[in-house]
Design a protein around this motif. Structure first.
Motif, short mmCIF file in Angstrom:
data_model
loop_
_atom_site.label_atom_id
_atom_site.label_comp_id
_atom_site.label_asym_id
_atom_site.label_seq_id
_atom_site.Cartn_x
_atom_site.Cartn_y
_atom_site.Cartn_z
N PHE A 1 31.77 38.78 27.23
CA PHE A 1 32.96 38.64 28.10
C PHE A 1 32.55 38.67 29.57
O PHE A 1 31.56 39.29 29.95
N LEU A 2 33.34 38.00 30.37
CA LEU A 2 33.16 38.08 31.83
C LEU A 2 34.06 39.19 32.35
O LEU A 2 35.09 39.50 31.74
N CYS A 3 33.71 39.74 33.49
CA CYS A 3 34.51 40.82 34.05
C CYS A 3 35.90 40.35 34.49
O CYS A 3 36.82 41.13 34.62
N SER A 4 35.99 39.02 34.72
CA SER A 4 37.28 38.49 35.18
C SER A 4 38.26 38.25 34.04
O SER A 4 39.40 37.82 34.29
N ALA A 5 37.83 38.51 32.80
CA ALA A 5 38.73 38.29 31.66
C ALA A 5 39.99 39.12 31.83
O ALA A 5 39.91 40.35 31.99
N GLN A 6 41.12 38.45 31.76
CA GLN A 6 42.41 39.14 32.00
C GLN A 6 42.64 40.26 31.00
O GLN A 6 43.14 41.32 31.34
N GLU A 7 42.23 40.00 29.73
CA GLU A 7 42.51 40.97 28.67
C GLU A 7 41.78 42.30 28.87
O GLU A 7 42.11 43.29 28.23
N LEU A 8 40.77 42.32 29.74
CA LEU A 8 40.06 43.59 29.99
C LEU A 8 40.83 44.47 30.97
O LEU A 8 40.59 45.68 31.04
N GLY A 9 41.69 43.86 31.71
CA GLY A 9 42.57 44.61 32.62
C GLY A 9 41.85 45.32 33.75
O GLY A 9 42.24 46.42 34.16
N THR A 10 40.77 44.72 34.23
CA THR A 10 40.04 45.35 35.35
C THR A 10 40.54 44.77 36.67
O THR A 10 41.36 43.85 36.69
N VAL A 11 40.04 45.32 37.76
CA VAL A 11 40.46 44.83 39.08
C VAL A 11 39.75 43.52 39.44
O VAL A 11 40.04 42.91 40.47
N CYS A 12 38.77 43.13 38.60
CA CYS A 12 37.99 41.93 38.91
C CYS A 12 38.74 40.68 38.44
O CYS A 12 39.23 40.63 37.31
#
Lengths: 279, 543
Positions: free
Chosen positions: B191-202
């Motif tokens: 996964f990339l950090c920008s994946a929406q499903e991860l819910g991070t600020v990135c």
């Protein structure tokens, strides 16, 4: 339209200046500005030239002794590395060829025709390390002495124990380690520092590895193909400059950092004609 | 007794002769070029602090060739015992290929690979990063190709009440969980950090950066690397969710040279990620797959050996990785070997890499080596090499097929008007032609002077031609070449050499002469004609 507005602004500014300074004429102003400019430039040059010494004598030495040593010795290391990189790894080459005003050491040499050269410096990395160490040796002691005196002036009791000095070429950096031990005491506050490490961002390690590979080709085949290295290593530039029967100079450059290492070889020299002259 | 005295006398002379021609092997020489293990004629050239022996270094014990092993670094290099041990190396009389500790293999460390010995590989692990040594990989290129990033993924954690993310390997993420005070550390493989499903600020961004493989990559708002730059996917949610291989490479632009939209660069096709400069255009970000061809170069470049007048143009320029031949001769043209072998002319190999033409590599100062170029039939991609000029045995070839056998020599067959090389120079032997060097060897010049005793210089004399012509003069008339006479039944027949008086004969002989080297009447590489003199002399031998 914009231009006109600009002009008007400028003339207004000029007018107000005149009012404030009264009768001071234009040539007087120019003289003062020139004098101020000269003073600023002179101070700048002085600061640039004697910064570490001024820092020490003014008692404004950095609090961190490691930073003091780094700033004091870094230039010496940089200069030593720069010099020996252009001279085949030696500060004072004995057997060299003159190329671009540098005495470039023969790392592989034979005085005869037709034969492959013989490696003269098989332990190149260690040789360079010892050359850097020898070159900075005296200044390291001077820097520590200067640091000691600086802290003493600031009221510290300084206990400095000298130790081993070591220079290492490592991937992407040159690490100089001074196993000196410094203890600063002021009242009940005691600070100990050991060892002192100065790191220089330089990839001489990689460049000497390429140089060794070229030397290996020279001893085995009498020549080295420069394009091979540029194909394998994308940031590398390797050039071979032929100098007639004197030999040839290899220049290895890191395109990103601009670090350069050049050295000379003499082998597989062919005279014009059928037969080689005698030795 | 008298005989014995004579014998001793001759023996004495013989021994003196040997002694004067002796060779010494110096462990180290003195003088302006001090070096280890050199053969010299004079013992005084040996450094008295080192060993010396009256023999060749190849047979001496201390200058025997072997392998110097740097036990600390794990490197091996061919070296003499003296040079090795005086520099604290460990010397072995065996060849490198016979020493197991000198065998190269592939050392894999993290994302990188290097072709080194096992000891060097172990040393690379000294910074705490584990290394793997693969001894079965035996070429540098195949080793470097094995450099493969470990599987990365999104390492999500909470720091200062903020859920953030880093694109790292699983192991690094696990280490982060152990050593740091971060909370909720989770690894999401692929996964990339920008994946929406991860819910991070990135999140997505339009920024790009060069990665260590030379590609242009998107970076997310946290500064993490994302997929390869593709301007059509700046807002594509799917492209910002998982690590993907690029699909933006068009077939008509391999390596995406100067592409505005795609960041999949390829060094071997001639592109690499670089900063955007004035004149470069990209849809987004500040980096692009820069064309590495030498587009700005306007120096010698063309078909065959390029002369200083065959220049690269805006449409015909060297490609990245191309090597080609050039000559310093200002006369002649690229497809003729005759004029470009003018006195002083040398061959060069030029190289275009990374958008830059390197310092020309001179093959040899006297054309002992020449530049040889081949071009790919389809792409026209040039490859050049400096190689030996095999001209030495041209003169002894008497058949055209032997002369022009390019697998054996660099010679060409010339019409000689019946002349061939003999011990007395050029002699008319009714030969069908003559074999001469294709690339005329040059002379050694020292302080702008040519050594008259040099073998090449002497070899010009091989083109000395003598032609006897019988002249006759009628009463009150001029001297004329006596015509051939056929005689009666062969009696009184006479064949004269009237053709020698033609200017063609002179030209033909000069052509043979100039082919031998820097001989005869020639114009030098700079275009300056040699001293004009009449090289045909006439002598009356009888009246």
């Amino acid at each position: 339209m914009n231009e006109k507005r600009g002009n008007r602004k400028f003339s207004h500014c000029n007018f107000s200046l005149k009012n404030r300074r009264g009768m001071m004429n234009k040539s007087g102003q120019v003289t003062i500005f020139i004098i101020i400019a000269i003073i600023i430039v002179a101070v700048g040059i002085l600061l640039y030239s004697f910064y570490p010494q001024i820092k020490t004598s003014l008692g404004t030495a950095p609090q961190n002794p490691s930073s003091f040593i780094q700033s004091c010795i870094e230039n010496d290391i940089t200069n030593a590395v720069s010099k020996l990189s252009s001279q085949g790894g030696s500060i004072a080459p004995e057997n060299f060829i003159v190329y671009n005003n540098s005495n470039v050491e023969f790392l592989c040499y034979i005085n005869e025709y037709y034969k492959n050269c013989r490696v003269q410096q098989p332990m190149l990395k260690q040789h360079i390390e010892s050359q850097i160490k020898n070159q900075i040796d005296k200044n390291v002691d001077a820097c520590f002495a200067s640091m000691k005196s600086s802290y003493e002036k600031q009221g510290y009791t300084v206990d400095l124990k000298t130790g081993e000095k070591r220079v290492e070429l490592l991937p992407k950096r040159i690490v100089s380690t001074f196993n000196y031990s410094l203890t600063l005491t002021k009242g009940e506050n005691v600070q100990r520092y050991n060892p002192f490490v100065v790191v220089l961002d330089n990839n001489l390690y990689e460049l000497t590895a390429i140089a060794n590979s070229i030397l290996d080709w020279e001893t085995t085949y009498g020549d080295a193909e420069t394009t091979t290295y540029m194909t394998y290593y994308h940031d590398l530039k390797v050039e071979k400059i032929l100098r007639g029967t004197e030999g040839k100079v290899y220049v290895i450059t890191d395109r990103n950092k601009g670090n350069k290492f050049q050295f000379a070889t003499r082998g597989q020299i062919w005279p014009a004609g059928y037969l080689a002259p005698t030795l | 007794m008298k005989n014995k005295i004579f014998l001793l006398f001759f023996l004495g002379i013989f021994l003196i002769g040997i002694a004067s021609a002796a060779t010494y092997c110096c462990e180290k020489t003195t003088g302006s070029n001090p070096a280890y293990c050199q053969n010299v004629n004079d013992k005084t050239q040996c450094d008295s602090n080192f060993k010396s022996i009256s023999s060749f270094c190849e047979t001496s014990s201390f200058c025997q060739s072997g392998t110097c092993i740097n036990q600390q670094e794990g490197t091996c290099i061919s070296s003499t015992q003296t040079a090795c041990e005086s520099n604290n190396g460990f010397w072995s009389s065996k060849k490198k290929s016979e020493l197991p500790q000198c065998q190269l293999g592939c050392c894999l460390k993290g994302d990188s690979a290097s072709f080194v010995t096992q000891i060097a590989c172990t040393k690379q692990a000294s910074d705490g990063t584990a290394t793997t040594f693969q001894s079965n990989v035996n070429t540098e290129l195949s080793c470097l190709a094995m450099a493969n990033p470990q599987t990365q993924g999104a390492c999500v954690y909470t720091k200062d009440y903020v859920k953030t993310c880093e694109l790292i390997t699983k192991k690094d993420c696990q280490d982060k969980a152990k050593t740091s005070t971060l909370s909720g550390v989770e690894f999401h493989d692929g996964f990339l950090c920008s994946a929406q499903e991860l819910g991070t600020v990135c999140g997505k961004s339009q920024k790009t950066i060069c990665d260590d493989k030379g590609n242009v990559r998107f970076v997310d708002t946290c500064g993490n690397l994302a997929n390869i730059y593709d301007s059509s996917k700046i807002v594509d949610e799917n492209y910002w969710t998982k690590i993907q291989t690029p699909t933006c490479t068009p077939s008509n632009n391999l390596g995406n040279k100067d592409s505005k939209s795609c960041g999949a660069c390829d060094y071997y096709s001639g592109s690499m990620c670089k900063d955007k400069k004035t004149g470069d255009a990209v849809d987004s970000g500040d980096f692009l797959c820069k064309n590495l061809d030498c587009t700005d170069y306007r120096g010698p470049y063309g078909e065959g050996v390029a002369t200083p007048t065959n220049l690269a143009t805006a449409s015909n320029y060297p490609k990245h990785g191309e090597t080609w031949c050039a000559t310093s001769s200002k006369i002649g043209n690229a497809n003729s070997t005759e004029d470009i072998n003018s006195p002083g002319a040398t061959y060069f190999k030029l190289t275009c890499y990374n958008g830059e033409v390197n310092t020309p590599e001179e093959c040899d100062s006297t054309r002992g080596k020449i530049c040889s170029e081949t071009a790919d039939k389809t792409s026209g991609f040039k490859t050049a090499n400096c190689r030996k000029n095999v001209w030495e045995d041209c003169w002894s070839q008497t058949k055209q097929t032997d002369c022009e056998d390019i697998s054996l020599r660099d010679c060409s067959w010339k019409n000689s008007g019946g002349y061939s090389f003999t011990e007395n120079g050029l002699t008319n032997t009714d030969a069908s032609g003559i074999c001469v060097p294709k690339y005329a060897p040059g002379f050694e010049r020292t302080n702008d002077k040519v050594d008259p005793n040099n073998d090449v210089v002497k070899s010009c004399g091989a083109a000395k031609a003598v032609c006897h012509v019988k002249m006759e003069k009628a009463i009150g008339g001029d001297w004329k070449c006596a015509p051939d006479k056929s005689g009666i039944f062969g009696l009184g027949s006479f064949k004269n050499n009237c053709s020698c008086l033609d200017s063609n004969w002179k030209t033909q002989m000069n052509n043979i002469c100039t082919s031998l080297g820097d001989c005869g009447e020639k114009t030098n590489y700079f275009g300056v004609k040699g001293y004009a003199f009449d090289f045909v002399t006439t002598q009356t031998i009888s009246s």
